[in-house]
Every structure is written in structure tokens, then in C-alpha cells.
Design a protein around this motif. Structure first.
Motif, PDB file in Angstrom:
ATOM      1  N   VAL A  67      38.916  45.938  41.135  1.00 40.16           N
ATOM      2  CA  VAL A  67      40.072  45.766  42.004  1.00 40.16           C
ATOM      3  C   VAL A  67      40.564  44.333  41.856  1.00 40.16           C
ATOM      4  O   VAL A  67      39.774  43.392  41.905  1.00 40.16           O
ATOM      5  N   VAL A  68      41.873  44.176  41.689  1.00 39.15           N
ATOM      6  CA  VAL A  68      42.477  42.862  41.570  1.00 39.15           C
ATOM      7  C   VAL A  68      43.304  42.578  42.813  1.00 39.15           C
ATOM      8  O   VAL A  68      44.091  43.413  43.252  1.00 39.15           O
ATOM      9  N   GLU A  69      43.117  41.385  43.379  1.00 37.78           N
ATOM     10  CA  GLU A  69      43.960  40.908  44.477  1.00 37.78           C
ATOM     11  C   GLU A  69      44.900  39.881  43.875  1.00 37.78           C
ATOM     12  O   GLU A  69      44.477  38.810  43.437  1.00 37.78           O
ATOM     13  N   LEU A  70      46.175  40.223  43.818  1.00 31.89           N
ATOM     14  CA  LEU A  70      47.174  39.399  43.155  1.00 31.89           C
ATOM     15  C   LEU A  70      47.562  38.192  43.994  1.00 31.89           C
ATOM     16  O   LEU A  70      47.864  38.312  45.178  1.00 31.89           O
ATOM     17  N   VAL A  71      47.557  37.039  43.362  1.00 30.89           N
ATOM     18  CA  VAL A  71      48.110  35.822  43.947  1.00 30.89           C
ATOM     19  C   VAL A  71      49.100  35.300  42.910  1.00 30.89           C
ATOM     20  O   VAL A  71      48.715  34.658  41.935  1.00 30.89           O
ATOM     21  N   ARG A  72      50.342  35.640  43.094  1.00 28.13           N
ATOM     22  CA  ARG A  72      51.383  35.288  42.129  1.00 28.13           C
ATOM     23  C   ARG A  72      51.524  33.775  42.055  1.00 28.13           C
ATOM     24  O   ARG A  72      51.636  33.095  43.057  1.00 28.13           O
ATOM     25  N   GLY A  73      51.488  33.246  40.833  1.00 28.63           N
ATOM     26  CA  GLY A  73      51.622  31.812  40.631  1.00 28.63           C
ATOM     27  C   GLY A  73      50.343  31.038  40.873  1.00 28.63           C
ATOM     28  O   GLY A  73      50.332  29.818  40.843  1.00 28.63           O
ATOM     29  N   GLY A  74      49.259  31.735  41.129  1.00 28.66           N
ATOM     30  CA  GLY A  74      47.981  31.073  41.376  1.00 28.66           C
ATOM     31  C   GLY A  74      46.857  31.849  40.736  1.00 28.66           C
ATOM     32  O   GLY A  74      47.065  32.612  39.798  1.00 28.66           O
ATOM     33  N   ARG A  75      45.674  31.665  41.255  1.00 30.94           N
ATOM     34  CA  ARG A  75      44.518  32.384  40.737  1.00 30.94           C
ATOM     35  C   ARG A  75      44.321  33.678  41.526  1.00 30.94           C
ATOM     36  O   ARG A  75      44.094  33.654  42.730  1.00 30.94           O
ATOM     37  N   SER A  76      44.410  34.773  40.822  1.00 30.15           N
ATOM     38  CA  SER A  76      44.160  36.077  41.437  1.00 30.15           C
ATOM     39  C   SER A  76      42.667  36.319  41.445  1.00 30.15           C
ATOM     40  O   SER A  76      41.901  35.623  40.781  1.00 30.15           O
ATOM     41  N   ARG A  77      42.230  37.332  42.188  1.00 32.55           N
ATOM     42  CA  ARG A  77      40.800  37.616  42.307  1.00 32.55           C
ATOM     43  C   ARG A  77      40.504  39.004  41.775  1.00 32.55           C
ATOM     44  O   ARG A  77      41.195  39.967  42.089  1.00 32.55           O
ATOM     45  N   LEU A  78      39.456  39.087  40.968  1.00 28.45           N
ATOM     46  CA  LEU A  78      38.971  40.353  40.420  1.00 28.45           C
ATOM     47  C   LEU A  78      37.600  40.613  41.010  1.00 28.45           C
ATOM     48  O   LEU A  78      36.719  39.754  40.953  1.00 28.45           O
ATOM     49  N   VAL A  79      37.418  41.780  41.602  1.00 30.95           N
ATOM     50  CA  VAL A  79      36.116  42.189  42.124  1.00 30.95           C
ATOM     51  C   VAL A  79      35.666  43.394  41.314  1.00 30.95           C
ATOM     52  O   VAL A  79      36.371  44.390  41.213  1.00 30.95           O
ATOM     53  N   VAL A  80      34.486  43.266  40.726  1.00 31.98           N
ATOM     54  CA  VAL A  80      33.944  44.308  39.856  1.00 31.98           C
ATOM     55  C   VAL A  80      32.627  44.787  40.438  1.00 31.98           C
ATOM     56  O   VAL A  80      31.726  43.990  40.694  1.00 31.98           O
ATOM     57  N   SER A  81      32.517  46.100  40.635  1.00 34.99           N
ATOM     58  CA  SER A  81      31.242  46.667  41.063  1.00 34.99           C
ATOM     59  C   SER A  81      30.633  47.409  39.882  1.00 34.99           C
ATOM     60  O   SER A  81      31.334  47.913  39.018  1.00 34.99           O
ATOM     61  N   GLY A  82      29.322  47.423  39.858  1.00 35.00           N
ATOM     62  CA  GLY A  82      28.602  48.022  38.748  1.00 35.00           C
ATOM     63  C   GLY A  82      27.777  46.965  38.044  1.00 35.00           C
ATOM     64  O   GLY A  82      27.530  45.888  38.588  1.00 35.00           O
ATOM     65  N   THR A  83      27.374  47.267  36.819  1.00 36.00           N
ATOM     66  CA  THR A  83      26.533  46.342  36.064  1.00 36.00           C
ATOM     67  C   THR A  83      27.077  46.113  34.658  1.00 36.00           C
ATOM     68  O   THR A  83      26.406  46.412  33.672  1.00 36.00           O
ATOM     69  N   PRO A  84      28.294  45.564  34.560  1.00 37.69           N
ATOM     70  CA  PRO A  84      28.867  45.344  33.234  1.00 37.69           C
ATOM     71  C   PRO A  84      28.294  44.095  32.568  1.00 37.69           C
ATOM     72  O   PRO A  84      27.780  43.198  33.236  1.00 37.69           O
ATOM     73  N   ASP A  85      28.403  44.037  31.264  1.00 38.76           N
ATOM     74  CA  ASP A  85      28.043  42.859  30.505  1.00 38.76           C
ATOM     75  C   ASP A  85      29.168  41.840  30.691  1.00 38.76           C
ATOM     76  O   ASP A  85      30.346  42.172  30.514  1.00 38.76           O
ATOM     77  N   ASP A  86      28.824  40.592  31.037  1.00 35.43           N
ATOM     78  CA  ASP A  86      29.838  39.573  31.290  1.00 35.43           C
ATOM     79  C   ASP A  86      30.717  39.306  30.071  1.00 35.43           C
ATOM     80  O   ASP A  86      31.918  39.102  30.195  1.00 35.43           O
ATOM     81  N   ALA A  87      30.124  39.301  28.882  1.00 38.92           N
ATOM     82  CA  ALA A  87      30.903  39.054  27.659  1.00 38.92           C
ATOM     83  C   ALA A  87      31.908  40.176  27.427  1.00 38.92           C
ATOM     84  O   ALA A  87      33.058  39.929  27.040  1.00 38.92           O
TER      85      ALA A  87
END
Length: 103
Positions: A67-87
Motif C-alpha cells: 500500500v502506498v500513501e501518496l505525498v505529492r511533491g514529497g516522500r510517499s510511504r510504502l508499506v509492505v506486508s509479507g517476507t519479500p527480499d529487499d533487493a
């Protein structure tokens, strides 16, 4: 019709800085209650950007939801659930055309 059409007037959503997808205001259904790893994103400007990142990230093995929380013109936030590989997560965001900042 028979001339007795009835319509209910609905209130319009009001966002001070544009449409809902481009608003810098957090919507009521904000992701603050979502558990998972959080990342900062740069380069997102609208709802299409959000959908592009969410689709790219959910395609990564191990991601249950993104899920992405949009902040237009700034830093948006991404929240990831699960166990993905960071790379793999970083590669998905980069290939979608955006920058992931590990927080």
C-alpha cells in the motif's frame, strides 16, 4: 420516464490541493493501521504512480500486500506486508521508475 424522476443530491468531496489521488492530505482510510515494513518513495505525483508502484511491488515473491500513501511533491510511504527480499523489492520500485529509500 414518466416525469416524476427523483434524484438524491450527494455532497462532493473537497480536497484543498486537487483531486483525491493528487491530494497531499491523508485520506480517512490511511495506511497508519497497516502492519509491515515501511519504506519512503520519491518521484510519485498522482494516483497512477501509486497504482504502478503497488502493482510492481505486489508482483515480488513474498509480498502479501503493498500500500502506498501518496505525498505529492514529497516522500510517499510504502508499506509492505509479507517476507519479500529487499533487493527484489528495490528492483521492482526502480524498474517502475521510482526511488525506494530504506527507512
Amino acid at each position: 420516464m414518466n416525469g416524476t424522476e427523483s434524484r438524491q443530491e450527494l455532497p462532493l468531496a473537497s480536497f484543498a490541493s486537487g483531486c483525491r489521488c493528487c491530494s497531499t492530505e491523508a485520506p480517512e482510510d490511511s495506511i497508519t493501521s497497516t502492519a509491515g515494513a515501511e519504506y519512503a518513495l520519491e518521484g510519485l505525483t498522482c494516483g497512477h504512480c501509486v497504482a504502478t508502484v503497488e502493482n510492481a511491488v505486489t508482483a515480488v515473491d513474498g509480498v502479501a500486500a503493498a500500500v502506498v500513501e501518496l505525498v505529492r511533491g514529497g516522500r510517499s510511504r510504502l508499506v509492505v506486508s509479507g517476507t519479500p527480499d529487499d533487493a527484489a523489492l528495490r528492483a521492482a520500485v526502480t524498474s517502475a521508475g521510482y526511488r525506494l529509500i530504506t527507512s
